[in-house]
Design an enzyme around this catalytic site. Structure first.
Site, PDB file in Angstrom:
ATOM      1  N   ASP A 471      41.846  46.977  46.041  1.00 25.59           N
ATOM      2  CA  ASP A 471      42.245  48.343  45.714  1.00 25.59           C
ATOM      3  C   ASP A 471      41.698  48.739  44.334  1.00 25.59           C
ATOM      4  O   ASP A 471      41.304  47.885  43.537  1.00 25.59           O
ATOM      5  CB  ASP A 471      43.784  48.384  45.704  1.00 25.59           C
ATOM      6  CG  ASP A 471      44.369  49.765  45.938  1.00 25.59           C
ATOM      7  OD1 ASP A 471      43.606  50.745  45.906  1.00 25.59           O
ATOM      8  OD2 ASP A 471      45.602  49.854  46.140  1.00 25.59           O
ATOM      9  N   ASP A 541      45.569  57.297  51.887  1.00 33.76           N
ATOM     10  CA  ASP A 541      46.986  56.964  51.772  1.00 33.76           C
ATOM     11  C   ASP A 541      47.834  57.926  52.586  1.00 33.76           C
ATOM     12  O   ASP A 541      49.049  57.747  52.689  1.00 33.76           O
ATOM     13  CB  ASP A 541      47.424  57.015  50.297  1.00 33.76           C
ATOM     14  CG  ASP A 541      47.154  55.699  49.595  1.00 33.76           C
ATOM     15  OD1 ASP A 541      46.764  54.734  50.279  1.00 33.76           O
ATOM     16  OD2 ASP A 541      47.331  55.636  48.367  1.00 33.76           O
TER      17      ASP A 541
HETATM   18  C1  DGJ Z   1      46.941  52.482  46.878  1.00 41.46           C
HETATM   19  C2  DGJ Z   1      46.540  52.063  48.270  1.00 41.46           C
HETATM   20  O1  DGJ Z   1      45.734  53.028  48.846  1.00 41.46           O
HETATM   21  C3  DGJ Z   1      47.794  51.806  49.084  1.00 41.46           C
HETATM   22  O2  DGJ Z   1      47.461  51.507  50.404  1.00 41.46           O
HETATM   23  C4  DGJ Z   1      48.584  50.690  48.456  1.00 41.46           C
HETATM   24  O3  DGJ Z   1      47.864  49.505  48.542  1.00 41.46           O
HETATM   25  C5  DGJ Z   1      48.898  51.043  47.002  1.00 41.46           C
HETATM   26  N1  DGJ Z   1      47.748  51.422  46.277  1.00 41.46           N
HETATM   27  C6  DGJ Z   1      49.552  49.865  46.341  1.00 41.46           C
HETATM   28  O4  DGJ Z   1      49.726  50.080  45.005  1.00 41.46           O
END
Ligand code: DGJ
Length: 733
Positions: A471, A541
């Site tokens: 990430d 997300d």
């Molecule tokens: C952003 C990601 O896109 C999410 O899926 C998740 O992993 C969060 N970060 C966790 O902090």
């Protein structure tokens, strides 16, 4: 003195070249060709890009599109530098060691190498008329996939460093009556939204200055349709995608002669690059394709190419997974996770991924404000460690994956206290936190080592970790590096991305079999430069199925469904609050790489059993969805409020059809569409899949139709209410 001799030799060379017929340099794939003409010591001309021609010889005598040779000056150059009569955006602008800011590139030679049965590399060598500055333009033609990848290398033997003010990866001049540009914009939880616009004289620019996760606002990819808006199956369409995870700039300059000058590459914004004598500078690759039969073929070209060349393990099916994020966020203990693993195993899920929140002791990661950088398991939450959980998953018959964000650090962490010099910051200026975190300076080799080691150490926690979610949750502001010298701060953008790719390379060399997900606050880093080291990407997300239809539509214009992580989440949706049926959520996620991201105990009534059946159903259709050809049938942007697509296996023996209703339609309205991509001479049985309570939407369920009928007459479905959906299996009999 030396320079004078050089000029004299060049003059002799030029006189010799006068009257010579130009060399024709053709770059060809199965169905398309790019053609340049060039004479030594003259500017090389960009003659043509389009469908493959029967012969190229005519280019030698016709001049540019039949214009007399004396008009050659007006013809578009292969790679126009700033200098001479080039008034448009230049592909290259340098300041020479003596302060001169013009460059005039002339042709030296070209060289073709067959790399293997599918790939040919052509290098066209150019040099400045006056200075020892050399520019090699590289084209790699991928025959079967109809892709050309273009990049440029520059070096010089001037006495002192030169400064590159800007350098493109590719320059494409097109000439038509009108141009329709399709590009993809967005923001967090709203990625890859499509916009098509007719270009007018002047310059349209698509760019990012956000540095390290460049694509959340605008993706560095485009479609260009000539004379009409792009349609799926007809018309000339060009596609381009820059393989670069940093600042970029795509400019579309509609000039006074009606030519559209398409310039693609890194963003020159605050990015002057001092190049020492002998040092080679290499641009990112621009991935280019063309179709004379609409934009559907453009997507299929990109997908085929990506599966073969720009995706890790692109020939394999990606697993169905349960991710802990939306089901647990930061609040979990061992039992929360083992319960999730039990449920995942029950569902027939193949992998469990532990997301954020598992690390940090002095600064425990119980929220997004602490712990980033301290990649040791949190002993309070998980006393028996990651190894215990990974073994537990494997004992239940499923694989185990884990989340990391190794480029970042929270101010509240051991790492931030220990290595303040590793943090990206602008001198003494305050660093603004974003999501409570700072960025580590990957232009620094020590930081590269740290990030690569973090990856190794995390994997070393258990031999049963076989998947990593990588990430990256902030971009660059107040740029600056303590590692780079004060007079080379503008190199940061380039060196950061190079540093990141260096880490990816090392990781891939050491862990070739590990599956890695590309994630950046959702789809914030979606480009072929990064994707080639990964198995899949997290598209957004935003897991709300209605929004996902648009996000997947945009993403899949360039990037294949196999790599598009699409998760069924709970309802009401956590990002939008929207309530949608579980079947709709499944039917949307099944058009990508299906996964789940919820607390399984939140599924109520018969939902649990439905989810189990949905997963079983996906296993049946997965090879076609992940490895087949995409045909878009109805765009979600059409005002009728339906959307539909299908995937067809390469041998055309099986297809999977999806249709969605995005709004309320009148009771009497039926959704109608024609299929595509089937063999007209074969017969196909249609079976509706993933039905709920035995309710079907297709009255011909179980019947046999010819491919010809399905593609010319089509089918009609009863999906008129908001969030009605249908999945049909189309199998040859
Ligand atoms: C952003 C990601 O896109 C999410 O899926 C998740 O992993 C969060 N970060 C966790 O902090």
């Amino acid at each position: 003195m030396k320079r004078r001799i050089l000029n004299f030799l060049l003059l002799l060379f030029a006189v010799g070249a006068l009257g010579q017929t130009p060399e024709i340099i053709g770059i060809e794939t199965k169905d398309m060709a790019m053609v340049f003409t060039a004479k030594p010591n003259e500017m090389a001309t960009f003659q043509y890009w389009g469908s493959k021609l029967n012969a190229n010889a005519e280019f030698a005598s016709r001049g540019f599109k039949g214009q007399p040779d004396t008009q050659q000056d007006a013809a578009p150059q292969l790679f126009p530098a700033y200098g001479g009569r080039h008034y448009l955006n230049p592909a290259l602008r340098v300041t020479h060691e003596d302060g001169v800011i013009t460059t005039e590139l002339v042709y030296v030679s070209s060289q073709k190498t067959q790399l293997d049965e599918n790939r040919t590399e052509t290098v066209i060598k150019l040099k400045d008329k006056l200075y020892p500055l050399f520019v090699d333009v590289h084209f790699i033609a991928y025959k079967a996939e109809n892709i050309i990848s273009e990049y440029v290398t520059v070096f010089h033997s001037e006495k002192k460093p030169i400064v590159i003010a800007n350098i493109a990866s590719s320059y494409i001049p097109l000439h038509a009556d009108s141009y329709y540009l399709t590009h993809f914009y967005g923001t967090w939880a709203h990625e890859m939204q499509m916009k098509e616009e007719k270009l007018t004289p002047g310059t349209k620019t698509i760019e990012s200055k956000k540095g390290v996760r460049a694509t959340q606002s605008e993706n560095p990819s485009f479609l260009l349709s000539l004379n009409n808006p792009a349609s799926e199956n007809v018309g000339e369409v060009y596609g381009g995608s820059l393989a670069w995870s940093g600042n970029y700039n795509l400019s579309f300059e509609f000039d006074e002669s009606g030519v559209l000058n398409v310039m693609s590459g890194m963003n020159p914004f605050a990015a002057e690059y001092q190049l020492k004598p002998g040092q080679i500078f290499k641009t990112p690759e621009m991935i280019l394709t063309y179709s004379s039969t609409g934009k559907g073929q453009i997507s299929r070209n990109f997908h085929d190419w990506s599966r073969r060349y720009a995706l890790a393990h692109g020939d394999k099916l990606n697993p169905i997974l349960l991710n802990s994020w939306e089901g647990a966020y930061f609040s979990f203990n061992e039992k929360t996770l083992t319960d999730m693993i039990d449920n995942a195993a029950n569902f027939g899920i193949e992998m469990f991924v532990l997301d954020d929140g598992w690390f940090g002791n002095a600064y425990p990661r119980n929220g997004d404000n602490a712990g980033l950088g301290d990649w040791q398991v949190n002993a309070k939450k998980l006393p028996r460690g990651i190894n215990y959980l990974a073994d537990y998953a494997v004992s239940k018959g499923i694989r185990f994956g884990i989340w990391i964000e190794p480029e970042m650090v929270n101010p509240e962490s051991d790492l931030a206290k220990k290595h303040p010099e590793w943090i990206v910051k602008s001198g003494k200026r305050d660093i603004l936190p974003m999501r409570n975190q700072w960025l580590l300076d990957l232009s620094n080799p020590q930081v590269q080592d740290f990030v690569a080691k973090t990856f190794d150490d995390v994997l070393a926690m258990s031999p049963n970790i076989t998947y990593i979610k990588w990430d990256a949750n902030r971009h660059v502001d107040n740029v600056g590096s303590e590692y780079l010298p004060p007079n080379e701060q503008t190199k940061f953008w380039y060196e950061y991305v190079k540093g990141l790719y260096n880490v990816y390379e090392r990781i891939r060399a050491k862990h070739p079999d590990i599956e890695i997900q590309l994630c950046s606050s959702g789809g914030g880093r979606l480009d072929f430069g990064a994707l080639k080291y990964h198995d899949e990407y997290w598209a957004s997300d935003n897991t709300n199925a209605l929004d996902r239809i648009f996000i997947q539509y945009g993403s899949n214009t360039f990037f294949p469904a196999q790599a598009t992580a699409a998760h069924v989440s709970t309802s009401p949706n956590h990002q939008t609050g929207m309530i949608t049926p579980l079947k709709f959520r499944f039917d949307v996620a099944m058009a990508g790489r299906l996964g789940m991201e919820l607390q399984p105990t939140d599924l109520k009534g018969d939902e649990y059993e439905f989810a189990k059946k949905g997963i079983e159903c996906y296993k049946q259709i997965r090879p076609v969805v992940q490895l087949g050809d995409l045909y878009r049938l109805v765009s979600p942007y059409d005002e009728n409020g339906w959307s539909s697509l299908m995937y067809v296996s390469k041998d055309k023996a099986q297809a999977v059809f999806f249709a969605y209703s995005l709004k309320y339609h009148a009771r009497t309205a039926y959704f109608e569409t024609k299929m595509n991509g089937l063999n007209p001479d074969r017969n196909y049985k249609i079976t509706e899949l993933n039905t709920r309570n035995g309710q079907t939407s297709f009255y011909g369920n179980g019947k046999v139709y010819s491919g010809d009928y399905l593609m010319k007459v089509g089918i009609s479905l009863n999906i008129g209410n908001p969030f009605d959906s249908s999945v049909l299996l189309v199998s040859e009999i």
